[in-house]
Design a protein around this motif. Structure first.
Motif, PDB file in Angstrom:
ATOM      1  N   SER A  74       0.840  -1.205   0.000  1.00 11.93           N
ATOM      2  CA  SER A  74       0.000   0.000   0.000  1.00 11.93           C
ATOM      3  C   SER A  74       0.867   1.243   0.000  1.00 11.93           C
ATOM      4  CB  SER A  74      -0.876   0.042   1.256  1.00 11.93           C
ATOM      5  OG  SER A  74      -1.623  -1.130   1.396  1.00 11.93           O
ATOM      6  N   ILE A 107      -6.850   0.577   2.257  1.00 12.83           N
ATOM      7  CA  ILE A 107      -5.648   0.474   1.446  1.00 12.83           C
ATOM      8  C   ILE A 107      -5.757   1.591   0.408  1.00 12.83           C
ATOM      9  CG2 ILE A 107      -4.340  -0.932  -0.186  1.00 12.83           C
ATOM     10  CD1 ILE A 107      -5.890  -3.371   0.987  1.00 12.83           C
ATOM     11  N   LYS A 136      -3.767   3.266  -2.850  1.00 10.49           N
ATOM     12  CA  LYS A 136      -2.702   3.115  -3.851  1.00 10.49           C
ATOM     13  C   LYS A 136      -2.755   4.284  -4.802  1.00 10.49           C
ATOM     14  CE  LYS A 136      -0.296   0.028  -5.063  1.00 10.49           C
ATOM     15  NZ  LYS A 136       1.133  -0.206  -4.837  1.00 10.49           N
TER      16      LYS A 136
END
Length: 135
Positions: free
Chosen positions: A113, A130, A132
């Motif tokens: 992540s 998470i 990204k």
């Protein structure tokens, strides 16, 4: 800010097999850019395994896991919501024997992540996020 892509999936761990869950996750992630797909697939798998184990261990009143995926212009946000205890007792992997066969899932999620955080929601649920970046 409106999302480019949004998908939600909810399942009861007593009513699904891991194969069905994996199939759903792959379908949810398929429209995302290739640059984030593999990392999110592995990270999401690890969070779901942890959620399932935790809820079985704690015998929680509800065994439902919710997954939400949001893609924006610059980031993808994945939220996993469960009724486990959260991460109060988390021990970083560097303090655990590296040859153990378990206990590395959350460390893998953090490594895959750009940002990883947890948040206690209402009704004794926890959300794991998470995030990204899209490069």
């Amino acid at each position: 800010m409106s999302s480019i892509y949004e998908k939600h999936y909810e399942f009861n761990i007593n009513d699904c097999t891991l194969a069905i869950i994996h199939s759903q996750i792959e379908q949810m992630l398929a429209p995302l850019p290739e640059s984030v797909y593999a990392d999110l697939l592995i990270a999401l798998h690890e969070l779901i395994i942890n959620s399932c184990k935790e809820m079985e261990l704690q015998n929680t009143p509800t065994n439902v896991i919710c997954i939400h995926i949001y893609q924006y212009t610059e980031v993808v946000i994945v939220q996993v919501n469960d009724s486990g205890r959260g991460l109060d007792n988390y021990i970083p992997v560097k303090y655990i024997c590296p040859f153990r066969e378990n206990g590395r899932g959350l460390s893998m999620v953090m490594l895959l992540s750009d940002w990883f955080l947890t948040y206690p929601d209402i009704n004794n649920h926890y959300s794991y996020y998470i995030i990204k970046k899209l490069y």
